[in-house]
Scaffold this motif. Structure first.
Motif, PDB file in Angstrom:
ATOM      1  N   PHE A   1       3.603   0.002  -5.634  1.00  0.00           N
ATOM      2  CA  PHE A   1       3.079   1.360  -5.476  1.00  0.00           C
ATOM      3  C   PHE A   1       1.815   1.269  -4.640  1.00  0.00           C
ATOM      4  CE2 PHE A   1       5.527   0.769  -9.205  1.00  0.00           C
ATOM      5  CZ  PHE A   1       6.392   1.853  -9.203  1.00  0.00           C
ATOM      6  N   LYS A   2       1.737   2.153  -3.623  1.00  0.00           N
ATOM      7  CA  LYS A   2       0.530   2.113  -2.782  1.00  0.00           C
ATOM      8  C   LYS A   2      -0.388   3.261  -3.158  1.00  0.00           C
ATOM      9  CE  LYS A   2      -1.343   2.146   1.884  1.00  0.00           C
ATOM     10  NZ  LYS A   2      -1.127   2.305   3.327  1.00  0.00           N
ATOM     11  N   MET A   3      -1.674   2.958  -3.200  1.00  0.00           N
ATOM     12  CA  MET A   3      -2.648   4.016  -3.451  1.00  0.00           C
ATOM     13  C   MET A   3      -3.745   3.945  -2.393  1.00  0.00           C
ATOM     14  SD  MET A   3      -2.694   4.004  -7.592  1.00  0.00           S
ATOM     15  CE  MET A   3      -3.196   5.704  -7.782  1.00  0.00           C
TER      16      MET A   3
ATOM     17  N   ALA B   1      -8.927   6.131   0.644  1.00  0.00           N
ATOM     18  CA  ALA B   1      -9.383   6.933   1.786  1.00  0.00           C
ATOM     19  C   ALA B   1      -8.591   8.234   1.835  1.00  0.00           C
ATOM     20  CB  ALA B   1      -9.187   6.151   3.081  1.00  0.00           C
ATOM     21  N   TYR B   2      -8.972   9.099   2.786  1.00  0.00           N
ATOM     22  CA  TYR B   2      -8.321  10.395   3.014  1.00  0.00           C
ATOM     23  C   TYR B   2      -8.474  11.345   1.830  1.00  0.00           C
ATOM     24  CZ  TYR B   2      -6.081   7.486   6.607  1.00  0.00           C
ATOM     25  OH  TYR B   2      -5.848   6.615   7.639  1.00  0.00           O
ATOM     26  N   PRO B   3      -9.727  11.711   1.502  1.00  0.00           N
ATOM     27  CA  PRO B   3      -9.928  12.666   0.400  1.00  0.00           C
ATOM     28  C   PRO B   3      -9.188  13.973   0.672  1.00  0.00           C
ATOM     29  CG  PRO B   3     -12.035  11.909   1.326  1.00  0.00           C
ATOM     30  CD  PRO B   3     -10.969  11.339   2.188  1.00  0.00           C
TER      31      PRO B   3
ATOM     32  N   THR C   1       3.333  -5.598   9.608  1.00  0.00           N
ATOM     33  CA  THR C   1       2.946  -4.893  10.839  1.00  0.00           C
ATOM     34  C   THR C   1       2.072  -3.667  10.635  1.00  0.00           C
ATOM     35  OG1 THR C   1       5.000  -3.628  10.741  1.00  0.00           O
ATOM     36  CG2 THR C   1       4.949  -5.581  12.176  1.00  0.00           C
ATOM     37  N   ASP C   2       2.236  -2.964   9.502  1.00  0.00           N
ATOM     38  CA  ASP C   2       1.716  -1.591   9.421  1.00  0.00           C
ATOM     39  C   ASP C   2       2.227  -0.814  10.640  1.00  0.00           C
ATOM     40  OD1 ASP C   2       0.530   0.708   8.623  1.00  0.00           O
ATOM     41  OD2 ASP C   2      -1.529   0.020   8.834  1.00  0.00           O
ATOM     42  N   HIS C   3       3.511  -1.009  10.935  1.00  0.00           N
ATOM     43  CA  HIS C   3       4.144  -0.283  12.056  1.00  0.00           C
ATOM     44  C   HIS C   3       4.080   1.214  11.749  1.00  0.00           C
ATOM     45  CE1 HIS C   3       7.116   0.469  15.240  1.00  0.00           C
ATOM     46  NE2 HIS C   3       7.784   1.223  14.378  1.00  0.00           N
TER      47      HIS C   3
HETATM   48  N1  DUC Z   1      -2.843   3.344   6.434  1.00  0.00           N
HETATM   49  C1  DUC Z   1      -1.698   2.728   6.626  1.00  0.00           C
HETATM   50  O1  DUC Z   1      -1.355   1.816   5.902  1.00  0.00           O
HETATM   51  N2  DUC Z   1      -0.910   3.099   7.620  1.00  0.00           N
HETATM   52  C2  DUC Z   1      -1.210   4.153   8.488  1.00  0.00           C
HETATM   53  C3  DUC Z   1      -2.446   4.866   8.241  1.00  0.00           C
HETATM   54  C4  DUC Z   1      -3.276   4.337   7.169  1.00  0.00           C
HETATM   55  O2  DUC Z   1      -4.346   4.804   6.951  1.00  0.00           O
END
Ligand code: DUC
Ligand code: ZN
Ligand code: ZN
Length: 473
Positions: free
Chosen positions: A154-156, A159-161, A319-321
């Motif tokens: 699971f990703k959390m 950032a990005y409030p 990659t974070d493609h």
């Molecule tokens: N984080 C990611 O993992 N990918 C795209 C944008 C971001 O902030």
């Protein structure tokens, strides 16, 4: 010849995370059936002479964004185009993201992504769920996803409030439960509220060009969030995985925590190894190509990343493609990056890289003496498979593992151009760069899907791979 019942890869140099030897490898019924010397086969078996080639496990890329909605933008690669590009680059398993929206549950997010992927994927795939909101029902669904859907990570976002950011208590609750259940929480570690303030101040001062993307996301705020994430994981007694580590500010906390025995794991991405922040020294709008998050860092940071890769403080290169078109685009996704030409904060964050990961790392890592061949395989296939519950089905060449195999020519070279690549993105950060090494053939569960420049795969032939517990130790 009709479809062969099996394939014998003759006389290749088999490279795994731990071994390096010349052998024959028999692929049968979708798995690696036999590894040996001078294996005898009948006439209905396809024989591929791999003399002089490396026989590598198919790459495992555990950080890709295909058809992902990120803020107001959608990444320009579909499951079809992105997985075809992955295959040409020697990657046979990808882990994408299913986004929990404001109104739905992690289970709905998984089902939605699977519906879209099913008929399109050309390599095997799995999903991490991006959890943006945590309550008792969400935690219940997360447990269900882990035990019944084969989704164990699971990703959390820190950032990005207001968009994707989760607060510390939510992250802690997830770490505690997911860790206890044998799964992994992956964190995007940046201090989102401070970064948003810096962005606001920059815009108010008239600093609108793409270079300010990097200047408003300082490494120290990646370090602060990384440290906070580690302490939350320590309290939760859970393993933790940091995505896209870019700076020594973040790395130094990871190194310290690992030395203390805290189960902290982390990836970096090829772009942080290939480029540094000198690309931002201009107000040219073309710099939008390099607008990814975190931004590129200093050449000094790069040295620290290489050291950490060598000595296992970083365990994965993914990659974070996250592709967005500069100009032409496909599927109506034109000028995505250009949305931010007068306001850097509107540039969708991300860059392509799914097809060039293996060859670029072979060139700058192995050929430049920074990584051994074994380490290259470990970072790009074996450890990502282990950390995300795919091993030993994926990530190695071993009897019984899926017959996901790449034949790689270390003596060949290629010059990279966006129009030769197979994804939908209209640019590559590697445009015009000549790289040593080339993917020659790719097998997915024994089926030949890439043969030189020829595409033999099919949209929809990839399978969802239910994942098990993480193997963090
Ligand atoms: N984080 C990611 O993992 N990918 C795209 C944008 C971001 O902030
Ligand atoms: Zn991220
Ligand atoms: Zn990402």
């Amino acid at each position: 010849m009709s479809t062969p019942v099996a394939t014998l890869i003759r006389n290749g140099r088999v490279i795994t995370a731990s071994d390096d030897y010349v052998a024959d490898v028999l692929l049968q019924n979708g798995v690696i059936h036999t590894i040996g010397q001078s294996i005898e086969v009948g006439p209905d078996v396809r024989v591929v002479d791999a003399t002089g080639l490396y026989v590598l496990p198919g790459g495992v890329d555990t950080h890709v964004h295909l058809e992902n909605v990120i803020g107001p933008s959608v990444t320009c690669d579909t499951f079809a185009s992105g997985t075809k590009a992955a295959a040409f680059g020697g990657t046979t398993t990808v882990v994408d993201f299913a986004l929990q929206t404001a109104t739905d549950s992690p289970l709905q997010a998984i089902a939605r992504a699977q519906r879209s992927a099913e008929s399109q994927v050309a390599v095997d795939y799995s999903l991490h769920v991006i959890v943006t909101r945590v309550d008792a029902q969400v935690l219940h669904d997360v447990r269900h996803a882990m035990h019944h859907e084969g989704v164990t990570s699971f990703k959390m976002f820190m950032a990005y409030p207001g968009i994707m950011m989760a607060d510390d208590a939510s992250i802690f609750r997830m770490l505690r439960q997911v860790g206890a259940d044998g799964g992994m929480v992956a964190l995007h570690a940046e201090n989102g509220t401070v970064i948003d303030l810096l962005i606001q101040e920059a815009l108010e001062a008239g600093h609108t060009s793409p270079r300010y993307h990097a200047l408003t996301r300082p490494a120290i705020m990646e370090g602060e969030a990384t440290h906070r994430g580690i302490r939350l994981a320590e309290l939760a007694q859970a393993p933790i995985y940091f995505v896209h580590v870019s700076s020594n500010e973040a790395l130094k906390h990871i190194v310290t925590a690992r030395a203390e025995g805290i189960p902290v794991f982390a990836e970096t991405c090829p772009h942080y190894l290939l480029f540094d922040d000198s690309v931002y020294h201009s107000d040219d709008v073309e710099i939008a190509k390099y607008v990814m998050t975190p931004p590129l860092r200093t050449s000094q940071d790069q040295k620290h990343l290489w050291r950490a890769l060598r000595y296992d403080d970083l365990q994965v290169i993914a990659t974070d493609h996250c592709p967005f078109c500069m100009k032409e685009g496909h599927l109506g996704y034109r000028m995505q990056k250009m949305r931010g030409k007068d306001d850097f904060s509107q540039i969708p964050n991300g860059a392509p890289g799914i097809e060039t990961r293996m060859v670029s790392l072979f060139d700058i890592g192995v050929m430049q003496g920074k990584l051994s061949l074994n380490r290259f395989v470990e970072l790009t296939a074996t450890t990502p498979a282990k950390l995300f519950g795919l091993f030993p089905k994926k990530g190695t060449i071993a009897v019984g593992s899926d017959a996901d195999v790449v034949l790689f020519d270390p003596a060949a070279s290629q010059t990279i151009h966006a129009h030769h690549l197979h994804g939908n993105c209209d640019y590559t950060l590697l445009e015009g760069r000549t790289l040593r090494g080339r993917v020659e053939k790719v097998f997915l569960r024994g089926e030949l899907i890439v043969d030189g420049p020829q595409w033999l795969g099919r949209a929809g032939m990839g399978r969802f791979v239910p994942r098990g517990q993480v193997r963090a130790f």
